[in-house]
Design a protein around this motif. Sequence first.
Motif, mmCIF file in Angstrom:
data_model
loop_
_atom_site.group_PDB
_atom_site.id
_atom_site.type_symbol
_atom_site.label_atom_id
_atom_site.label_comp_id
_atom_site.label_asym_id
_atom_site.label_seq_id
_atom_site.Cartn_x
_atom_site.Cartn_y
_atom_site.Cartn_z
ATOM 1 N N UNK A 272 14.918 6.319 17.681
ATOM 2 C CA UNK A 272 16.184 5.610 17.469
ATOM 3 C C UNK A 272 16.433 5.350 15.981
ATOM 4 N N UNK A 273 15.376 5.112 15.226
ATOM 5 C CA UNK A 273 15.524 4.850 13.792
ATOM 6 C C UNK A 273 16.063 6.071 13.045
ATOM 7 N N UNK A 274 15.562 7.247 13.366
ATOM 8 C CA UNK A 274 15.948 8.444 12.610
ATOM 9 C C UNK A 274 17.235 9.078 13.143
ATOM 10 N N UNK A 275 17.619 8.761 14.383
ATOM 11 C CA UNK A 275 18.783 9.414 14.984
ATOM 12 C C UNK A 275 20.060 9.045 14.240
ATOM 13 N N UNK A 276 20.797 10.073 13.801
ATOM 14 C CA UNK A 276 22.100 9.878 13.144
ATOM 15 C C UNK A 276 21.987 9.003 11.898
ATOM 16 N N UNK A 277 20.814 8.979 11.274
ATOM 17 C CA UNK A 277 20.561 8.092 10.145
ATOM 18 C C UNK A 277 20.014 8.897 8.971
ATOM 19 N N UNK A 278 20.497 8.599 7.769
ATOM 20 C CA UNK A 278 19.990 9.257 6.561
ATOM 21 C C UNK A 278 18.758 8.503 6.090
ATOM 22 N N UNK A 279 17.622 8.750 6.754
ATOM 23 C CA UNK A 279 16.405 7.995 6.445
ATOM 24 C C UNK A 279 15.791 8.499 5.145
ATOM 25 N N UNK A 280 15.166 7.623 4.361
ATOM 26 C CA UNK A 280 14.527 8.044 3.119
ATOM 27 C C UNK A 280 13.253 8.834 3.388
ATOM 28 N N UNK A 281 12.726 9.465 2.348
ATOM 29 C CA UNK A 281 11.502 10.246 2.506
ATOM 30 C C UNK A 281 10.350 9.382 2.986
ATOM 31 N N UNK A 282 10.257 8.169 2.461
ATOM 32 C CA UNK A 282 9.180 7.256 2.862
ATOM 33 C C UNK A 282 9.809 5.953 3.348
ATOM 34 N N UNK A 283 9.457 5.546 4.557
ATOM 35 C CA UNK A 283 10.004 4.330 5.137
ATOM 36 C C UNK A 283 8.945 3.648 5.985
ATOM 37 N N UNK A 284 9.167 2.371 6.245
ATOM 38 C CA UNK A 284 8.329 1.608 7.177
ATOM 39 C C UNK A 284 9.244 1.000 8.225
ATOM 40 N N UNK B 138 0.797 -1.230 0.000
ATOM 41 C CA UNK B 138 0.000 0.000 0.000
ATOM 42 C C UNK B 138 0.825 1.274 0.000
ATOM 43 N N UNK B 139 2.116 1.146 0.289
ATOM 44 C CA UNK B 139 3.014 2.301 0.272
ATOM 45 C C UNK B 139 4.344 1.848 -0.297
ATOM 46 N N UNK B 140 4.939 2.679 -1.153
ATOM 47 C CA UNK B 140 6.224 2.343 -1.776
ATOM 48 C C UNK B 140 7.354 2.854 -0.887
ATOM 49 N N UNK B 141 7.630 2.118 0.160
ATOM 50 C CA UNK B 141 8.685 2.514 1.090
ATOM 51 C C UNK B 141 10.048 2.284 0.452
ATOM 52 N N UNK B 142 10.886 3.317 0.443
ATOM 53 C CA UNK B 142 12.233 3.171 -0.108
ATOM 54 C C UNK B 142 13.049 2.169 0.701
ATOM 55 N N UNK B 143 12.790 2.126 1.996
ATOM 56 C CA UNK B 143 13.459 1.168 2.877
ATOM 57 C C UNK B 143 12.469 0.698 3.928
ATOM 58 N N UNK B 144 12.604 -0.573 4.304
ATOM 59 C CA UNK B 144 11.873 -1.111 5.451
ATOM 60 C C UNK B 144 12.903 -1.566 6.470
ATOM 61 N N UNK B 145 12.737 -1.098 7.690
ATOM 62 C CA UNK B 145 13.590 -1.496 8.800
ATOM 63 C C UNK B 145 12.720 -2.237 9.820
ATOM 64 N N UNK B 146 13.352 -2.834 10.794
ATOM 65 C CA UNK B 146 12.602 -3.592 11.796
ATOM 66 C C UNK B 146 13.276 -3.491 13.151
ATOM 67 N N UNK B 147 12.460 -3.608 14.176
ATOM 68 C CA UNK B 147 12.954 -3.662 15.546
ATOM 69 C C UNK B 147 12.785 -5.085 16.064
ATOM 70 N N UNK B 148 13.684 -5.487 16.941
ATOM 71 C CA UNK B 148 13.615 -6.836 17.497
ATOM 72 C C UNK B 148 13.631 -6.839 19.003
ATOM 73 N N UNK B 149 13.183 -7.940 19.583
ATOM 74 C CA UNK B 149 13.191 -8.159 21.030
ATOM 75 C C UNK B 149 12.427 -7.043 21.750
ATOM 76 N N UNK B 150 11.273 -6.698 21.201
ATOM 77 C CA UNK B 150 10.438 -5.664 21.815
ATOM 78 C C UNK B 150 9.314 -6.264 22.655
ATOM 79 N N UNK B 151 9.155 -7.574 22.594
ATOM 80 C CA UNK B 151 8.188 -8.291 23.417
ATOM 81 C C UNK B 151 8.946 -9.376 24.191
ATOM 82 N N UNK B 152 8.449 -9.723 25.368
ATOM 83 C CA UNK B 152 9.106 -10.746 26.171
ATOM 84 C C UNK B 152 9.172 -12.088 25.449
#
Length: 290
Positions: free
Chosen positions: A240-252, A76-90
Amino acid sequence: MRYHQLREDGAPRLAVETADGVYDLTAAKSRLRSFDDLLSAADIADQPIDAIADRLLADAATLSRETIDERRSGPPVSADEIWAAGVTYRISEKARQAESSKPDMYIDVYENDRPEIFFKATPNRTVGPDEAVGIRADSEWDVPEPELGIVLARGEIVGYTVGNDMSSRSIEGENPLYLPQAKVYDRCCSIGPCVRSADSIDDPHDLEMWMTITRDGEVRYDESTTTAQMVRSVEELTEYFVAHNAVPDVAVLLTGTSLVPQEGFTLQKGDVVEIGIEEIGTLTNTVVEV
């Protein structure tokens, strides 16, 4: 509001679903053919995406719910990059410990201030609803990971979607340094079926989430949870994702999972994975080997 990417006669179209019905925004504004176009229009007008869409409803053709299901096309969205977080649930911390030859590192991440955030997929590795997700031919233990996806425009949260972070647990479990190979490969990620605007969700940390895996018509996994069990907020993960990071205009940014099939279960070709999140929708994908 829910935004859907459609295709008609080979051309993309953008539809919006409200409490009153489904509307073809492209019919009202021909240059508005994707969610990315809507983001650009909102940026130029300095208005929320829902405000732009709301102004067009009077001139937009109405669509049926069946039309959405039949014409839905790709993510549904053309994200230039997709990132992910881990170990966010027990439970994900426990699962990663169980699979790993170095289990202590996961409890450290779960309890520390800095979350685990890693690169997940490019557009050519990402599929949408009703398309096939992949399991690696060189992997022996593969699972889907249902996750709430944060949709970001220029680093700001604009919406949410459903994500499937496909994972090779056998490759990652062999050595944590193999994480990129366990996570990043052909058809490793699916998002959809729509983007729900951030302004139309009261609390992203209080949404029911469920997953069903069907094989040869038989349900092999069926469990549910809630995003309230996530120990990180969407704002914290985004920061944390955007800090010190060259994030694209559209991301997930996917936010981690708390639905993990039991040890010994692995996906097979032909399986059907359904992931649903309250207020957003259900993402359905078949499984192929890549």
